[in-house]
Design a protein around this motif. Structure first.
Motif, PDB file in Angstrom:
ATOM      1  N   THR A  65       0.956  -1.060  -0.105  1.00 33.89           N
ATOM      2  CA  THR A  65       0.164  -0.171   0.039  1.00 33.89           C
ATOM      3  C   THR A  65       0.815   1.136  -0.197  1.00 33.89           C
ATOM      4  OG1 THR A  65      -1.415  -1.208   1.239  1.00 33.89           O
ATOM      5  CG2 THR A  65      -1.849   1.306   1.144  1.00 33.89           C
ATOM      6  N   THR A  66       0.306   2.217  -0.551  1.00 36.32           N
ATOM      7  CA  THR A  66       0.924   3.614  -0.553  1.00 36.32           C
ATOM      8  C   THR A  66       0.228   4.612   0.297  1.00 36.32           C
ATOM      9  OG1 THR A  66       1.788   5.447  -1.831  1.00 36.32           O
ATOM     10  CG2 THR A  66      -0.003   4.385  -2.621  1.00 36.32           C
ATOM     11  N   TRP A  67       0.918   5.435   1.001  1.00 40.24           N
ATOM     12  CA  TRP A  67       0.145   6.668   1.830  1.00 40.24           C
ATOM     13  C   TRP A  67       0.152   7.886   0.891  1.00 40.24           C
ATOM     14  CZ3 TRP A  67       2.944  10.935   2.815  1.00 40.24           C
ATOM     15  CH2 TRP A  67       4.440  10.840   2.677  1.00 40.24           C
ATOM     16  N   GLN A  68       0.835   7.840  -0.316  1.00 40.50           N
ATOM     17  CA  GLN A  68       1.137   9.044  -0.868  1.00 40.50           C
ATOM     18  C   GLN A  68       0.033   9.261  -2.011  1.00 40.50           C
ATOM     19  OE1 GLN A  68       5.192  10.532  -1.628  1.00 40.50           O
ATOM     20  NE2 GLN A  68       5.962   8.663  -0.751  1.00 40.50           N
ATOM     21  N   GLN A  92       4.359  18.635   2.802  1.00 38.30           N
ATOM     22  CA  GLN A  92       5.343  18.286   3.701  1.00 38.30           C
ATOM     23  C   GLN A  92       5.062  17.046   4.533  1.00 38.30           C
ATOM     24  OE1 GLN A  92       4.740  22.089   6.152  1.00 38.30           O
ATOM     25  NE2 GLN A  92       6.483  23.092   4.992  1.00 38.30           N
ATOM     26  N   LEU A  93       3.873  16.418   4.073  1.00 40.79           N
ATOM     27  CA  LEU A  93       3.673  15.243   4.840  1.00 40.79           C
ATOM     28  C   LEU A  93       4.616  14.006   4.806  1.00 40.79           C
ATOM     29  CD1 LEU A  93      -0.225  15.130   4.114  1.00 40.79           C
ATOM     30  CD2 LEU A  93       0.906  14.919   6.492  1.00 40.79           C
ATOM     31  N   VAL A  94       4.700  13.455   5.948  1.00 35.01           N
ATOM     32  CA  VAL A  94       5.599  12.226   5.912  1.00 35.01           C
ATOM     33  C   VAL A  94       4.684  11.101   6.861  1.00 35.01           C
ATOM     34  CG1 VAL A  94       7.770  13.323   5.785  1.00 35.01           C
ATOM     35  CG2 VAL A  94       6.942  12.735   7.976  1.00 35.01           C
ATOM     36  N   TYR A  95       5.013   9.769   6.736  1.00 38.44           N
ATOM     37  CA  TYR A  95       4.358   8.767   7.334  1.00 38.44           C
ATOM     38  C   TYR A  95       5.322   7.862   8.227  1.00 38.44           C
ATOM     39  CZ  TYR A  95       0.294   5.738   7.818  1.00 38.44           C
ATOM     40  OH  TYR A  95      -0.656   4.815   8.276  1.00 38.44           O
ATOM     41  N   GLY A  96       4.680   7.168   9.383  1.00 40.98           N
ATOM     42  CA  GLY A  96       5.541   6.425   9.923  1.00 40.98           C
ATOM     43  C   GLY A  96       4.673   5.457  10.638  1.00 40.98           C
ATOM     44  N   PRO A  97       5.177   4.159  11.238  1.00 40.77           N
ATOM     45  CA  PRO A  97       4.335   3.331  11.766  1.00 40.77           C
ATOM     46  C   PRO A  97       4.043   3.681  13.437  1.00 40.77           C
ATOM     47  CG  PRO A  97       6.828   2.722  12.212  1.00 40.77           C
ATOM     48  CD  PRO A  97       6.750   3.889  11.141  1.00 40.77           C
ATOM     49  N   SER A  98       4.633   4.880  13.892  1.00 35.20           N
ATOM     50  CA  SER A  98       4.168   5.358  15.249  1.00 35.20           C
ATOM     51  C   SER A  98       4.769   6.542  15.342  1.00 35.20           C
ATOM     52  CB  SER A  98       4.486   4.179  16.625  1.00 35.20           C
ATOM     53  OG  SER A  98       5.903   4.495  16.618  1.00 35.20           O
ATOM     54  N   VAL A  99       4.497   7.386  16.391  1.00 41.91           N
ATOM     55  CA  VAL A  99       4.706   8.607  16.686  1.00 41.91           C
ATOM     56  C   VAL A  99       6.040   8.421  17.473  1.00 41.91           C
ATOM     57  CG1 VAL A  99       4.778  10.723  18.449  1.00 41.91           C
ATOM     58  CG2 VAL A  99       2.795  10.154  16.967  1.00 41.91           C
ATOM     59  N   LEU A 100       6.464   7.637  18.183  1.00 40.28           N
ATOM     60  CA  LEU A 100       7.427   7.381  18.727  1.00 40.28           C
ATOM     61  C   LEU A 100       8.706   6.812  17.717  1.00 40.28           C
ATOM     62  CD1 LEU A 100       6.900   5.732  22.240  1.00 40.28           C
ATOM     63  CD2 LEU A 100       7.921   7.979  21.766  1.00 40.28           C
ATOM     64  N   ASN A 101       8.364   6.077  16.815  1.00 40.32           N
ATOM     65  CA  ASN A 101       9.499   5.655  15.755  1.00 40.32           C
ATOM     66  C   ASN A 101       9.650   6.921  14.969  1.00 40.32           C
ATOM     67  OD1 ASN A 101       9.520   4.819  12.570  1.00 40.32           O
ATOM     68  ND2 ASN A 101      10.406   3.014  14.055  1.00 40.32           N
ATOM     69  N   GLN A 102       8.899   7.714  14.722  1.00 37.40           N
ATOM     70  CA  GLN A 102       9.145   8.920  13.885  1.00 37.40           C
ATOM     71  C   GLN A 102       9.899   9.723  14.716  1.00 37.40           C
ATOM     72  OE1 GLN A 102       4.747  10.411  12.853  1.00 37.40           O
ATOM     73  NE2 GLN A 102       6.078  10.926  11.054  1.00 37.40           N
ATOM     74  N   ALA A 272       0.335   0.237   6.971  1.00 36.44           N
ATOM     75  CA  ALA A 272      -0.711  -0.534   7.131  1.00 36.44           C
ATOM     76  C   ALA A 272      -1.857   0.063   6.588  1.00 36.44           C
ATOM     77  CB  ALA A 272      -0.822  -0.835   8.664  1.00 36.44           C
ATOM     78  N   VAL A 273      -2.644  -0.636   5.633  1.00 39.55           N
ATOM     79  CA  VAL A 273      -3.680  -0.377   4.908  1.00 39.55           C
ATOM     80  C   VAL A 273      -4.977   0.241   5.868  1.00 39.55           C
ATOM     81  CG1 VAL A 273      -4.694  -2.630   4.379  1.00 39.55           C
ATOM     82  CG2 VAL A 273      -5.245  -0.552   2.892  1.00 39.55           C
ATOM     83  N   LEU A 274      -5.223  -0.639   6.904  1.00 39.38           N
ATOM     84  CA  LEU A 274      -6.027  -0.479   7.685  1.00 39.38           C
ATOM     85  C   LEU A 274      -5.826   0.802   8.485  1.00 39.38           C
ATOM     86  CD1 LEU A 274      -7.142  -3.988   9.018  1.00 39.38           C
ATOM     87  CD2 LEU A 274      -8.124  -2.642   7.219  1.00 39.38           C
ATOM     88  N   SER A 275      -4.790   1.191   8.848  1.00 42.28           N
ATOM     89  CA  SER A 275      -4.508   2.379   9.530  1.00 42.28           C
ATOM     90  C   SER A 275      -4.987   3.573   8.500  1.00 42.28           C
ATOM     91  CB  SER A 275      -3.094   2.696   9.919  1.00 42.28           C
ATOM     92  OG  SER A 275      -2.715   3.909  10.405  1.00 42.28           O
ATOM     93  N   LEU A 276      -4.455   3.455   7.392  1.00 44.01           N
ATOM     94  CA  LEU A 276      -4.874   4.608   6.361  1.00 44.01           C
ATOM     95  C   LEU A 276      -6.458   4.853   6.229  1.00 44.01           C
ATOM     96  CD1 LEU A 276      -2.410   3.962   3.503  1.00 44.01           C
ATOM     97  CD2 LEU A 276      -2.238   5.956   5.072  1.00 44.01           C
ATOM     98  N   THR A 277      -7.021   3.540   6.155  1.00 40.27           N
ATOM     99  CA  THR A 277      -8.458   3.629   6.156  1.00 40.27           C
ATOM    100  C   THR A 277      -9.004   4.113   7.269  1.00 40.27           C
ATOM    101  OG1 THR A 277      -8.470   1.525   5.053  1.00 40.27           O
ATOM    102  CG2 THR A 277     -10.560   2.167   5.957  1.00 40.27           C
ATOM    103  N   ALA A 278      -8.626   3.760   8.581  1.00 41.77           N
ATOM    104  CA  ALA A 278      -9.000   4.307   9.678  1.00 41.77           C
ATOM    105  C   ALA A 278      -8.913   5.993   9.964  1.00 41.77           C
ATOM    106  CB  ALA A 278      -8.696   3.826  10.885  1.00 41.77           C
ATOM    107  N   HIS A 279      -7.852   6.386   9.526  1.00 40.26           N
ATOM    108  CA  HIS A 279      -7.561   7.902   9.595  1.00 40.26           C
ATOM    109  C   HIS A 279      -8.439   8.607   8.510  1.00 40.26           C
ATOM    110  CE1 HIS A 279      -3.776   7.206  11.772  1.00 40.26           C
ATOM    111  NE2 HIS A 279      -3.976   8.503  12.080  1.00 40.26           N
TER     112      HIS A 279
END
Length: 390
Positions: A65-68, A92-102, A272-279
């Motif tokens: 999946t892509t977030w872009q 300016q958007l970027v993506y990550g698995p979690s805030v702490l990972n970012q 994770a595609v379900l995270s994108l869907t949820a957001h």
């Protein structure tokens, strides 16, 4: 609006591999405690989010999946515009698995081993683990102490200010003037700013969240300094187990380097595609649910204030400006932290986070993101435990 949703009926989370309920013994040494610990809520997420997830599951194919894409970017822009009046640059958007990972990726980009990373105290323990785990020096300054902040930022080895906005665990909402002053100090001393805004959606009535993007944008051009915002809808809509966070990075070269690290060195090109869907569903359709759950939590916090005011008036406790975490200063009643925790666990059967976890002995952090009946049980247990050990 809260009456449109049922937040009073408990959802049984036991047996779902839940950290707060099933993992309570890992921190407190005893199974079966009633937990008020890790900062997720006991509420099912918004119906609109659940409907979107079910529809995506029905599709049946879960490939890379892509977030872009515009669906995600425009949803984020819509949320920031309607909630905060902030026009973000989706480039300016970027993506990550979690805030702490970012946060970890940004610290590795902007600091070297031994460099100083400034945080406000008391400090969310995830920040402490991320900073010290990378071999950086954690430099704490008390919330609201501008003199101490400037002193730490002016040190030659200070490289990053990690800002929690709103602040965890105190629930403090920074004013525009305070944030502007932080930006001025960071810019003057060449310190980058990482603003963790994951609690922003839970600001309570009478207070307003000011995004760092607005502070940076108001300063303009090179005056904005080096900065990043990291956040997620997972805290507000209670889906952290789906993983997924996003951020904004002001400098194009820094943004490109971040993406290079995530997609190559970290191997995280596909979210994770379900995270994108949820957001997307949350940011497009979930506003009414969020308003309702925030109102319900405000009622929980009001109950805590009323009960503590009656039982322990010397605390002078007031609800936080943001969030569903009641940060309670017990120093006025002179309790011993270890003994209080022993009584809470052994006699009362509840798990409440001690302030020492955040570098603040004498405090407790009580999670009230749950049905009112559970809050009542937790507060009554705390009142009895304080009475037993004071």
């Amino acid at each position: 609006m809260a009456e449109l949703y049922d937040f009073d009926t408990a959802v049984d989370r036991r047996g779902t591999w839940c950290v707060q309920w099933d993992g309570v013994a890992d921190r407190f040494g005893v199974d079966g405690l009633l937990p008020f610990t890790i900062s997720d809520m006991d509420f099912a997420t918004a119906p609109e989010v659940l409907a979107a997830l079910r529809a995506r599951l029905d599709h049946g194919v879960f490939g890379y999946t892509t977030w872009q894409h515009d669906d995600f970017r425009s949803a984020v822009a819509h949320w920031h515009a309607t909630r905060y009046g902030a026009e973000i640059d989706t480039g300016q958007l970027v993506y990550g698995p979690s805030v702490l990972n970012q946060l970890s990726q940004l610290l590795q980009m902007w600091t070297a081993e031994g460099d100083g990373v400034v945080v406000h105290t008391p400090t969310y323990d995830g920040f402490r683990k991320a900073v010290t785990g990378l071999g950086r020096e954690l430099r704490g300054v008390p919330v609201g102490d501008e003199e101490a902040l400037e002193r730490e930022l002016s040190r030659a080895d200070a490289k990053v200010l990690v800002l929690c906005s709103p602040h965890n665990p105190t629930g403090r909402v920074w004013t525009g003037a305070e944030l502007t002053r932080m930006a001025e100090l960071a810019e003057r001393h060449g310190v980058a700013v990482v603003s963790d805004e994951i609690h922003a959606d839970f600001v309570h009535e009478g207070h307003v969240h000011v995004p760092w993007t607005r502070v940076a944008g108001a300063r303009g051009g090179d005056g904005a300094g080096r900065w990043a915002v990291i956040t997620s809808g997972s805290k507000s809509f209670n889906f952290p187990a789906l993983t997924g966070s996003y951020g904004l990075i002001g400098d194009p070269a820094d943004r490109a380097e971040y993406l290079r690290r995530m997609e190559t060195a970290q191997g995280l090109a596909s979210p994770a595609v379900l995270s994108l869907t949820a957001h997307i569903a949350a940011y497009r359709e979930g506003g009414p649910w969020l308003d309702a759950v925030r109102a319900y939590v405000a009622g929980n916090l009001a109950y805590v204030a009323e009960r503590l005011g009656a039982a322990l008036p010397e605390l002078g406790w007031e609800p936080p400006q943001a969030g569903y975490l009641a940060w309670i200063d017990l120093r006025a009643v002179g309790v011993d932290d270890a003994e209080l925790q022993r009584v809470l666990v052994e006699r009362e059967g509840v798990a409440i986070m001690g302030g020492a976890v955040y570098g603040a002995p004498g405090f407790v952090r009580l999670n009230v993101g749950c049905p009112r009946g559970k809050v009542v049980r937790g507060v009554e247990a705390l009142v009895r435990a304080v009475g037993a050990v004071r």
